[in-house]
Enzyme design. Structure first.
Site, PDB file in Angstrom:
ATOM      1  N   SER A 117       0.815  -1.212   0.000  1.00  0.00           N
ATOM      2  CA  SER A 117       0.000   0.000   0.000  1.00  0.00           C
ATOM      3  C   SER A 117       0.846   1.258   0.000  1.00  0.00           C
ATOM      4  CB  SER A 117      -0.898   0.002   1.245  1.00  0.00           C
ATOM      5  OG  SER A 117      -1.554   1.240   1.403  1.00  0.00           O
ATOM      6  N   TYR A 141      -2.390   0.278   9.855  1.00  0.00           N
ATOM      7  CA  TYR A 141      -2.528  -0.369   8.547  1.00  0.00           C
ATOM      8  C   TYR A 141      -1.258  -0.199   7.728  1.00  0.00           C
ATOM      9  CZ  TYR A 141      -3.865  -0.967   3.683  1.00  0.00           C
ATOM     10  OH  TYR A 141      -3.901  -1.347   2.366  1.00  0.00           O
ATOM     11  N   LYS A 145       1.519  -3.170   6.543  1.00  0.00           N
ATOM     12  CA  LYS A 145       1.906  -3.460   5.161  1.00  0.00           C
ATOM     13  C   LYS A 145       3.418  -3.411   4.990  1.00  0.00           C
ATOM     14  CE  LYS A 145      -1.938  -4.393   3.087  1.00  0.00           C
ATOM     15  NZ  LYS A 145      -2.146  -5.724   2.447  1.00  0.00           N
TER      16      LYS A 145
END
Length: 322
Positions: A117, A141, A145
């Site tokens: 991402s 998040y 990643k």
């Protein structure tokens, strides 16, 4: 022989499955349907319902379907929500990836394309992000990643795992009316749901340091993204060299305000969006170069912004029966 697509019942995953099928490559899907939909998986594609946290299930699926490689898309994908749910995010995205890699090692599956991402960059202090831009994730998040990328690199050094990570930016549009983005957090679904319900769409944050005060992002079409996965898988199959990571960026930024105006134009619904507060974990601007991916993965923007909006709107209306 087949490729396993984790999260293959999701919006992006089901497009990836379709892209593999279009190239004559067999796939098998593993998905726990926490956010995916069984109906998104094309007819005839083997489907295994289960979690990537279940190593035994993954090993059985890989053995039974003669899996040679994995496209790993399953995970918890909401940057803003991850700030409130960090432990859940790490369990799904870090523990899940480690479990998957363990199952791959146990079954001697030696190649993987990883869904990473743009969130790994946080808020970059450069106009155009490259793969070498410093990583400063601003949400659990984004951190998860980046850890996923590290896990692949470490496993590659330890076992010879062939891998590449594709850093996604804002994925929109649809390659088929059969699949739409149902996310309760992504911009396009939020805008479309509001319009279909007769409500006014909302912009979260109009005080960012950008030309119109709204977030600036790369918006890329999901079908273009899916094709890049097939290109990466083919190179891994052929043991051709690949970079460890690629940005799937457009090189051009579009603001949320500009998206709203394009939606009004495409749908024919005249509206002025409401203004709300910023969402936690949302950086002001991320625009990236896709030069490396263009060189190695035939990556390019094949769809205009108008086509992205129109295809997404058509799929969403088809889903609602309009």
């Amino acid at each position: 022989m087949s490729w396993l697509v984790t999260g293959g019942a999701g919006y992006i995953g089901s497009h990836v499955v379709r892209a593999f099928r279009a190239q004559g490559i067999d796939t098998v899907v593993v998905d726990d349907l926490s956010s995916g939909r069984r109906a998104f998986v094309p007819e005839g594609v083997p489907f295994v319902e289960g979690s990537i946290l279940d190593g035994s299930l993954l090993e059985r699926a890989m053995a039974e379907h003669d899996v040679v490689g994995v496209v790993h898309l399953a995970g918890f994908k909401y940057a803003g929500v991850s700030v409130q749910r960090p432990l859940h995010t790490y369990q799904q995205n870090v523990t899940g990836t480690a479990t998957l890699l363990g199952a791959m090692e146990a079954t001697r599956v030696d190649r993987i394309v990883f869904s990473s991402s743009a969130a790994v960059y946080g808020t970059p202090d450069v106009d155009l992000v490259t793969e070498d831009t410093p990583k400063h994730p601003e949400s659990p998040y984004g951190e998860s990643k980046l850890i996923g990328e590290w896990l692949l690199a470490d496993q590659g050094r330890a076992t010879g795992l062939r891998h590449t990570s594709l850093r996604y930016f804002n994925v929109v549009g649809s390659g088929t009316d059969e699949v739409f983005d149902p996310s309760p957090h992504n911009l396009f679904p939020l805008v479309f749901d509001a319009l279909l319900a007769g409500r006014t769409p909302r912009i979260n944050g109009v005080d960012y340091p950008t030309p119109d005060g709204t977030c600036v992002r790369d918006y890329i079409h999901v079908a273009d993204l899916a094709d890049a996965h097939v290109a990466a898988a083919r190179r891994l199959d052929a043991a051709e060299p690949l970079e460890a990571v690629y940005n799937l960026g457009s090189g051009d930024g579009v603001s949320v305000g500009e998206i709203m105006r394009e939606v009004a134009e495409v749908t024919g619904i005249d509206f002025r969006p409401e203004h709300g507060p910023r969402r936690e974990g949302d950086p002001a601007r991320i625009v990236a170069s896709g030069e490396l991916a263009a060189r190695d993965l035939d990556w390019r923007m094949r769809h205009s912004l108008s086509e992205m909006v129109a295809s997404a709107w058509a799929a969403r209306r088809a889903a609602s029966g309009d």
